[in-house]
Design a protein around this motif. Structure first.
Motif, short mmCIF file in Angstrom:
data_model
loop_
_atom_site.label_atom_id
_atom_site.label_comp_id
_atom_site.label_asym_id
_atom_site.label_seq_id
_atom_site.Cartn_x
_atom_site.Cartn_y
_atom_site.Cartn_z
N ASP A 168 0.74 -1.16 -0.13
CA ASP A 168 0.04 0.06 -0.01
C ASP A 168 0.96 1.38 0.04
O ASP A 168 0.26 2.56 0.22
CB ASP A 168 -0.88 0.00 1.24
N ARG A 169 2.06 1.07 -0.22
CA ARG A 169 2.98 2.10 -0.24
C ARG A 169 3.25 3.01 1.00
O ARG A 169 3.53 4.13 0.99
CB ARG A 169 2.93 3.29 -1.43
N LEU A 170 2.90 2.46 2.05
CA LEU A 170 3.15 2.88 3.23
C LEU A 170 4.74 2.66 3.76
O LEU A 170 4.48 1.67 4.76
CB LEU A 170 1.85 2.64 4.26
N GLY A 204 9.72 4.14 -6.01
CA GLY A 204 10.45 5.13 -6.55
C GLY A 204 11.65 5.21 -5.94
O GLY A 204 12.62 6.04 -6.05
N SER A 205 11.87 4.64 -4.74
CA SER A 205 13.10 4.56 -3.89
C SER A 205 14.17 3.50 -4.08
O SER A 205 14.41 2.77 -3.31
CB SER A 205 12.74 4.54 -2.22
N LYS A 206 14.69 3.90 -5.62
CA LYS A 206 15.63 2.89 -5.90
C LYS A 206 16.84 2.83 -5.35
O LYS A 206 17.41 1.70 -5.05
CB LYS A 206 15.70 3.27 -7.35
N VAL A 207 17.55 3.70 -4.92
CA VAL A 207 18.64 3.79 -4.06
C VAL A 207 18.49 2.96 -2.76
O VAL A 207 19.29 2.14 -2.21
CB VAL A 207 19.09 5.11 -3.52
N LEU A 231 15.10 -8.61 -8.72
CA LEU A 231 16.16 -7.81 -9.14
C LEU A 231 16.24 -7.96 -10.61
O LEU A 231 16.48 -6.85 -11.44
CB LEU A 231 17.65 -8.66 -8.63
N VAL A 232 16.03 -8.87 -11.38
CA VAL A 232 16.05 -9.09 -12.77
C VAL A 232 14.81 -8.22 -13.24
O VAL A 232 15.10 -7.40 -14.27
CB VAL A 232 15.78 -10.45 -13.22
N ASP A 233 13.68 -8.29 -12.52
CA ASP A 233 12.45 -7.24 -13.09
C ASP A 233 12.99 -5.94 -12.85
O ASP A 233 12.69 -4.92 -13.78
CB ASP A 233 11.38 -7.75 -12.22
N MET A 234 13.61 -5.47 -11.63
CA MET A 234 13.94 -3.98 -11.49
C MET A 234 14.92 -3.61 -12.45
O MET A 234 14.98 -2.36 -13.17
CB MET A 234 14.60 -4.09 -9.94
N PHE A 235 16.07 -4.51 -12.84
CA PHE A 235 17.04 -3.77 -13.92
C PHE A 235 16.42 -3.98 -14.95
O PHE A 235 16.62 -2.83 -15.81
CB PHE A 235 18.10 -5.09 -13.74
N CYS A 236 15.33 -4.78 -15.59
CA CYS A 236 14.77 -4.64 -16.67
C CYS A 236 14.04 -3.55 -17.11
O CYS A 236 14.06 -2.86 -17.88
CB CYS A 236 14.10 -6.24 -17.10
N LYS A 237 13.14 -3.15 -15.66
CA LYS A 237 12.37 -2.09 -16.04
C LYS A 237 13.32 -0.55 -16.27
O LYS A 237 12.60 0.16 -16.58
CB LYS A 237 11.46 -1.75 -14.72
#
Length: 508
Positions: A168-170, A204-207, A231-237
């Motif tokens: 829920d992005r909390l 959106g807090s990738k770091v 991780l695979v999904d994150m890098f691909c996006k």
């Protein structure tokens, strides 16, 4: 076993039934109910464990009401509860499994009134139910209540709530709970970290997501297949397909077996980058490793070729699907129809539309939107109008966007009356016209020199709480300029500027 003499004991049968119940892939619950009935008919009296297995089977089949009736049967057979809340936990879990949280909470209240104390399993089920419906406030309230009682929350409960908060992005609340959990001496595991990494990345807090991953590795918590998939999904996006491929290689090197989710994420990454040769190689690798590509994989490939404007290869992939006996779905056809329309191969798109219906696949709003847009761009407006009518007759509700596509083309072709009819249809069907729809109508009226009518539409727009934008004002100003009415053009120009908009190049 029932043919043996003497008959085996109920304990022996329970051991068999427990083993059968663990074969979840076979969905053995109906079979277990039948076996337990036959057991009783054979003269073997069920014990508490047998009743528990039967209750669990009923709950898995969604018949918690039958499971509840076993409470009375248990007492009738002379088995008192004696503070044994196992059967209550089974029934509460059954209600949660069937998405009946209110009934689960009601049974919990009755259980407490009977003098039973909920245990960690009871609480776990309730937390699962609360988090499943996204009631994080109640979950946190129950957690505080639990912390002040005798049954302390465990890692599973903390992880369940953290995962729900992340979804829920909390993130602040999730991270605070993560810190509180560690201060209680509860060590997070890979499941906890996976939830936080995914939550941070999706927010959106990738770091921070990468820092959380680093923290997990520093704590010597080994990533699992879910971590690697993320991780695979994150890098691909992020467009870093080479890094995603490196993760896959590292995963295999560590002995973790990639699953269909891993391959699908990487396949999507290659297709987004237009690296179709690499995508095809990955499809072959999937098959070699025992993961036969499914319709989702093929849809990704077809979409990749369509995006790369290589419609012939997309069609070849479609033929490959049919040859392999894989059934295309609505996404397959929508992707191909849209690709053919964008490649201006309208006749083949029409044929694909017929083929789709011939195979029993119902076109949806996406299908109709692609075809309608292409018909309008090819000035085949009568056919476009007929298609919209067919769409409505088939029970598919046109969106405001679809109305906009058709109305804009009709106005451009000077068919203002037909466009006005569709505008009226939109209002009558209580689909609120947006700023784009109003501007299309205003543009059509301006093009015909009907400025009074155009201003009436502008006023109606404002009355309907739809604020005009820069395109609306520029359209009106150009309309007055074409009529050599520079006074009104100047008035609306000043009004536009006062509202913070600027004139475009076509206007000035």
């Amino acid at each position: 076993m029932t043919s043996l003499r003497p008959l085996p004991s109920v304990i022996d049968f329970n051991q068999l039934f427990t083993a059968i119940s663990k074969l979840k892939r076979l969905q053995p619950h109906s079979t277990l109910i039948s076996l337990l009935r036959n057991l009783e008919l054979s003269g073997i009296r069920p014990n508490m464990h047998s009743i528990g297995i039967l209750a669990n089977s009923y709950c898995h089949l969604g018949r918690v009401d039958f499971g509840l009736s076993l409470l009375a049967k248990r007492l009738k057979l002379g088995y008192p509860f004696d503070r044994d809340c196992v059967i209550f936990n089974t029934l509460i879990n059954g209600f949660i499994h069937c998405d009946k949280l209110p009934q689960a909470l009601q049974l919990l209240d009755q259980m407490v009134k009977l003098g039973f104390q909920p245990d960690i399993i009871t609480y776990g089920a309730i937390f699962k139910g609360l988090c499943r419906i996204g009631d994080n406030a109640s979950a946190l309230h129950l957690l505080r209540k639990m912390q002040s009682g005798t049954c302390e929350p465990d890692l599973v409960i903390y992880s369940t709530i953290i995962d729900s908060l992340c979804k829920d992005r909390l993130l602040k609340e999730a991270l605070d709970l993560f810190t509180a959990m560690k201060s209680e001496g509860i060590i997070p595991d890979v499941v906890t970290y996976n939830s936080l990494i995914r939550g941070l990345y999706n927010s959106g807090s990738k770091v921070e997501a990468k820092n959380m991953l680093a923290q997990m590795l520093e704590c010597n918590i080994a990533p699992d297949v879910i971590t690697f998939n993320m991780l695979v999904d994150m890098f691909c996006k992020d467009g870093n397909v080479d890094e995603a491929q490196a993760i896959l290689d590292y995963m295999i090197e560590r002995g973790e077996i990639p699953n269909v989710i891993t391959y699908s994420a990487l396949l999507d990454g290659y297709c987004l980058r237009g690296q179709m040769e690499d995508a095809e190689k990955l499809l072959d690798l999937m098959a070699q490793n025992g993961f036969e590509p499914n319709i989702v994989s093929f849809n990704t490939i077809i979409n990749g070729y369509c995006k790369a404007r290589n419609i012939d290869r997309a069609l070849n992939s479609f033929q490959c699907i049919l040859q392999k006996g894989v059934t295309p779905n609505v996404v397959t056809y929508n992707t191909l129809i849209d690709g053919l329309c964008k490649a201006n191969r309208l006749s083949l798109a029409r044929q694909m539309f017929k083929d789709m219906q011939g195979h029993g696949i119902t076109p949806n709003v996406v299908t109709y939107a692609s075809l309608l847009d292409s018909l309008c761009k090819n000035a085949l407006l009568d056919e476009a109008v007929t298609l919209l009518e067919e769409m409505e007759n088939n029970g598919v509700k046109p969106t405001v966007v679809i109305y906009g596509i058709l109305m804009d083309s009709l106005c451009e072709a000077g068919k203002l009356e037909v466009a006005a009819k569709f505008f009226l249809d939109l209002v009558l069907k209580r689909q609120e016209p947006d700023v784009k729809i109003y501007t299309i109508m205003i543009k059509g009226l301006c093009k015909k020199g009907l400025m009074d009518e155009a201003i009436q539409v502008l006023r109606k727009m404002e009355e309907d709480s739809c604020s005009p934008d820069d395109r609306t004002y520029n359209t009106i100003i150009r309309g007055y300029i074409l009529k050599n009415d520079l006074s009104n053009a100047s008035y609306y120009c000043d009004l536009m500027v006062s509202k913070g908009f600027k004139g475009d190049n076509d206007t000035f």
